[in-house]
Scaffold this motif. Structure first.
Motif, PDB file in Angstrom:
ATOM      1  N   ARG A 124       7.422  37.370  26.919  1.00  0.00           N
ATOM      2  CA  ARG A 124       8.516  37.861  26.065  1.00  0.00           C
ATOM      3  C   ARG A 124       8.009  38.281  24.698  1.00  0.00           C
ATOM      4  NH1 ARG A 124      11.381  33.362  28.238  1.00  0.00           N
ATOM      5  NH2 ARG A 124      11.180  32.249  26.276  1.00  0.00           N
ATOM      6  N   GLN A 125       6.950  37.635  24.224  1.00  0.00           N
ATOM      7  CA  GLN A 125       6.400  37.958  22.908  1.00  0.00           C
ATOM      8  C   GLN A 125       5.280  38.992  22.988  1.00  0.00           C
ATOM      9  OE1 GLN A 125       5.343  34.043  21.439  1.00  0.00           O
ATOM     10  NE2 GLN A 125       7.381  33.744  20.590  1.00  0.00           N
ATOM     11  N   ASP A 126       5.022  39.499  24.190  1.00  0.00           N
ATOM     12  CA  ASP A 126       4.008  40.530  24.424  1.00  0.00           C
ATOM     13  C   ASP A 126       2.619  40.099  23.959  1.00  0.00           C
ATOM     14  OD1 ASP A 126       3.145  42.975  25.450  1.00  0.00           O
ATOM     15  OD2 ASP A 126       3.396  44.009  23.526  1.00  0.00           O
ATOM     16  N   VAL A 127       2.272  38.849  24.237  1.00  0.00           N
ATOM     17  CA  VAL A 127       0.929  38.331  23.979  1.00  0.00           C
ATOM     18  C   VAL A 127       0.466  37.625  25.247  1.00  0.00           C
ATOM     19  CG1 VAL A 127       1.193  38.045  21.481  1.00  0.00           C
ATOM     20  CG2 VAL A 127       1.804  36.162  23.001  1.00  0.00           C
ATOM     21  N   THR A 128      -0.833  37.507  25.413  1.00  0.00           N
ATOM     22  CA  THR A 128      -1.348  36.787  26.569  1.00  0.00           C
ATOM     23  C   THR A 128      -1.456  35.302  26.232  1.00  0.00           C
ATOM     24  OG1 THR A 128      -3.677  36.982  25.956  1.00  0.00           O
ATOM     25  CG2 THR A 128      -2.726  38.805  27.246  1.00  0.00           C
ATOM     26  N   PRO A 129      -1.391  34.463  27.248  1.00  0.00           N
ATOM     27  CA  PRO A 129      -1.600  33.033  26.988  1.00  0.00           C
ATOM     28  C   PRO A 129      -2.947  32.769  26.307  1.00  0.00           C
ATOM     29  CG  PRO A 129      -0.633  33.314  29.148  1.00  0.00           C
ATOM     30  CD  PRO A 129      -0.979  34.694  28.642  1.00  0.00           C
ATOM     31  N   SER A 130      -3.979  33.507  26.689  1.00  0.00           N
ATOM     32  CA  SER A 130      -5.290  33.327  26.062  1.00  0.00           C
ATOM     33  C   SER A 130      -5.252  33.636  24.571  1.00  0.00           C
ATOM     34  CB  SER A 130      -6.336  34.214  26.744  1.00  0.00           C
ATOM     35  OG  SER A 130      -6.593  33.756  28.046  1.00  0.00           O
ATOM     36  N   GLN A 131      -4.536  34.691  24.183  1.00  0.00           N
ATOM     37  CA  GLN A 131      -4.425  35.022  22.757  1.00  0.00           C
ATOM     38  C   GLN A 131      -3.769  33.882  21.989  1.00  0.00           C
ATOM     39  OE1 GLN A 131      -2.221  38.675  23.422  1.00  0.00           O
ATOM     40  NE2 GLN A 131      -3.889  39.883  22.519  1.00  0.00           N
ATOM     41  N   VAL A 132      -2.722  33.309  22.558  1.00  0.00           N
ATOM     42  CA  VAL A 132      -2.004  32.216  21.896  1.00  0.00           C
ATOM     43  C   VAL A 132      -2.902  30.987  21.771  1.00  0.00           C
ATOM     44  CG1 VAL A 132      -0.029  30.651  22.042  1.00  0.00           C
ATOM     45  CG2 VAL A 132       0.242  33.059  22.640  1.00  0.00           C
ATOM     46  N   VAL A 133      -3.624  30.647  22.840  1.00  0.00           N
ATOM     47  CA  VAL A 133      -4.502  29.481  22.799  1.00  0.00           C
ATOM     48  C   VAL A 133      -5.621  29.695  21.786  1.00  0.00           C
ATOM     49  CG1 VAL A 133      -6.148  28.109  24.141  1.00  0.00           C
ATOM     50  CG2 VAL A 133      -3.929  28.718  25.125  1.00  0.00           C
ATOM     51  N   ARG A 134      -6.210  30.898  21.755  1.00  0.00           N
ATOM     52  CA  ARG A 134      -7.260  31.166  20.764  1.00  0.00           C
ATOM     53  C   ARG A 134      -6.721  31.025  19.341  1.00  0.00           C
ATOM     54  NH1 ARG A 134      -8.896  35.121  24.679  1.00  0.00           N
ATOM     55  NH2 ARG A 134      -7.684  36.714  23.617  1.00  0.00           N
ATOM     56  N   ARG A 135      -5.508  31.516  19.094  1.00  0.00           N
ATOM     57  CA  ARG A 135      -4.884  31.387  17.765  1.00  0.00           C
ATOM     58  C   ARG A 135      -4.641  29.912  17.430  1.00  0.00           C
ATOM     59  NH1 ARG A 135       0.486  33.398  17.987  1.00  0.00           N
ATOM     60  NH2 ARG A 135      -0.496  35.316  18.692  1.00  0.00           N
ATOM     61  N   LEU A 136      -4.153  29.148  18.396  1.00  0.00           N
ATOM     62  CA  LEU A 136      -3.922  27.716  18.165  1.00  0.00           C
ATOM     63  C   LEU A 136      -5.218  26.994  17.815  1.00  0.00           C
ATOM     64  CD1 LEU A 136      -1.410  26.953  21.058  1.00  0.00           C
ATOM     65  CD2 LEU A 136      -0.929  26.858  18.605  1.00  0.00           C
ATOM     66  N   ILE A 137      -6.292  27.331  18.510  1.00  0.00           N
ATOM     67  CA  ILE A 137      -7.581  26.690  18.234  1.00  0.00           C
ATOM     68  C   ILE A 137      -8.080  27.074  16.840  1.00  0.00           C
ATOM     69  CG2 ILE A 137     -10.022  26.626  18.898  1.00  0.00           C
ATOM     70  CD1 ILE A 137      -9.032  26.820  21.842  1.00  0.00           C
ATOM     71  N   ARG A 138      -7.986  28.363  16.474  1.00  0.00           N
ATOM     72  CA  ARG A 138      -8.396  28.789  15.128  1.00  0.00           C
ATOM     73  C   ARG A 138      -7.596  28.060  14.063  1.00  0.00           C
ATOM     74  NH1 ARG A 138      -8.324  33.991  17.387  1.00  0.00           N
ATOM     75  NH2 ARG A 138      -6.291  34.345  16.453  1.00  0.00           N
ATOM     76  N   ASP A 139      -6.281  27.974  14.244  1.00  0.00           N
ATOM     77  CA  ASP A 139      -5.413  27.293  13.273  1.00  0.00           C
ATOM     78  C   ASP A 139      -5.742  25.802  13.186  1.00  0.00           C
ATOM     79  OD1 ASP A 139      -4.199  29.732  12.869  1.00  0.00           O
ATOM     80  OD2 ASP A 139      -2.349  29.213  13.936  1.00  0.00           O
ATOM     81  N   TYR A 140      -6.003  25.182  14.316  1.00  0.00           N
ATOM     82  CA  TYR A 140      -6.326  23.751  14.359  1.00  0.00           C
ATOM     83  C   TYR A 140      -7.637  23.486  13.621  1.00  0.00           C
ATOM     84  CZ  TYR A 140      -6.892  19.050  16.325  1.00  0.00           C
ATOM     85  OH  TYR A 140      -7.041  17.701  16.488  1.00  0.00           O
ATOM     86  N   LEU A 141      -8.639  24.318  13.872  1.00  0.00           N
ATOM     87  CA  LEU A 141      -9.923  24.166  13.174  1.00  0.00           C
ATOM     88  C   LEU A 141      -9.738  24.345  11.665  1.00  0.00           C
ATOM     89  CD1 LEU A 141     -12.262  26.146  15.601  1.00  0.00           C
ATOM     90  CD2 LEU A 141     -12.243  23.671  15.231  1.00  0.00           C
ATOM     91  N   ALA A 142      -9.005  25.370  11.273  1.00  0.00           N
ATOM     92  CA  ALA A 142      -8.776  25.623   9.850  1.00  0.00           C
ATOM     93  C   ALA A 142      -8.010  24.468   9.205  1.00  0.00           C
ATOM     94  CB  ALA A 142      -8.010  26.937   9.662  1.00  0.00           C
ATOM     95  N   HIS A 143      -7.011  23.963   9.891  1.00  0.00           N
ATOM     96  CA  HIS A 143      -6.207  22.851   9.372  1.00  0.00           C
ATOM     97  C   HIS A 143      -7.073  21.626   9.080  1.00  0.00           C
ATOM     98  CE1 HIS A 143      -2.757  20.216   8.834  1.00  0.00           C
ATOM     99  NE2 HIS A 143      -3.331  19.363   9.669  1.00  0.00           N
ATOM    100  N   HIS A 144      -8.106  21.425   9.882  1.00  0.00           N
ATOM    101  CA  HIS A 144      -8.977  20.265   9.719  1.00  0.00           C
ATOM    102  C   HIS A 144     -10.263  20.596   8.962  1.00  0.00           C
ATOM    103  CE1 HIS A 144      -6.579  17.461  12.034  1.00  0.00           C
ATOM    104  NE2 HIS A 144      -6.291  18.484  12.817  1.00  0.00           N
ATOM    105  N   GLY A 145     -10.305  21.782   8.359  1.00  0.00           N
ATOM    106  CA  GLY A 145     -11.432  22.157   7.518  1.00  0.00           C
ATOM    107  C   GLY A 145     -12.729  22.416   8.261  1.00  0.00           C
ATOM    108  N   VAL A 146     -12.632  22.749   9.528  1.00  0.00           N
ATOM    109  CA  VAL A 146     -13.824  23.024  10.322  1.00  0.00           C
ATOM    110  C   VAL A 146     -14.113  24.517  10.257  1.00  0.00           C
ATOM    111  CG1 VAL A 146     -14.845  22.948  12.631  1.00  0.00           C
ATOM    112  CG2 VAL A 146     -13.346  21.102  11.865  1.00  0.00           C
ATOM    113  N   THR A 147     -15.314  24.847   9.835  1.00  0.00           N
ATOM    114  CA  THR A 147     -15.707  26.255   9.769  1.00  0.00           C
ATOM    115  C   THR A 147     -16.665  26.575  10.907  1.00  0.00           C
ATOM    116  OG1 THR A 147     -17.525  25.756   8.280  1.00  0.00           O
ATOM    117  CG2 THR A 147     -15.428  26.361   7.264  1.00  0.00           C
ATOM    118  N   PHE A 148     -16.691  27.825  11.282  1.00  0.00           N
ATOM    119  CA  PHE A 148     -17.572  28.281  12.352  1.00  0.00           C
ATOM    120  C   PHE A 148     -17.842  29.758  12.137  1.00  0.00           C
ATOM    121  CE2 PHE A 148     -13.338  29.219  13.683  1.00  0.00           C
ATOM    122  CZ  PHE A 148     -13.426  30.411  14.387  1.00  0.00           C
ATOM    123  N   VAL A 149     -18.912  30.232  12.718  1.00  0.00           N
ATOM    124  CA  VAL A 149     -19.230  31.654  12.683  1.00  0.00           C
ATOM    125  C   VAL A 149     -18.994  32.194  14.086  1.00  0.00           C
ATOM    126  CG1 VAL A 149     -21.031  33.367  12.299  1.00  0.00           C
ATOM    127  CG2 VAL A 149     -20.947  31.319  10.877  1.00  0.00           C
TER     128      VAL A 149
END
Length: 65
Positions: free
Chosen positions: A26-51
């Motif tokens: 319904r939101q025109d996104v793939t489940p993978s896109q949503v999971v990748r966004r959740l992981i990026r947000d979770y890492l950022a929330h906990h101050g974890v950086t990555f390249v």
């Protein structure tokens, strides 16, 4: 943009998976896109950086004449 990928297997309740996939559609996104966004947000929330993979290569190529 990340160049390499790795598989992450997640076991969830089948009805929850169906609801998640329907919402993503319904939101025109793939489940993978949503999971990748959740992981990026979770890492950022906990101050974890990555390249992201591929960034080092892109910077090296840009630095070459």
């Amino acid at each position: 943009m990340e160049l390499k990928t790795a598989r992450l297997t997640v076991l969830i309740d089948p009805s929850k998976k169906k609801a998640f996939e329907a919402l993503c559609a319904r939101q025109d996104v793939t489940p993978s896109q949503v999971v990748r966004r959740l992981i990026r947000d979770y890492l950022a929330h906990h101050g974890v950086t990555f390249v992201p993979s591929g960034i080092e290569q892109d910077e090296e190529m840009a630095a070459k004449p």
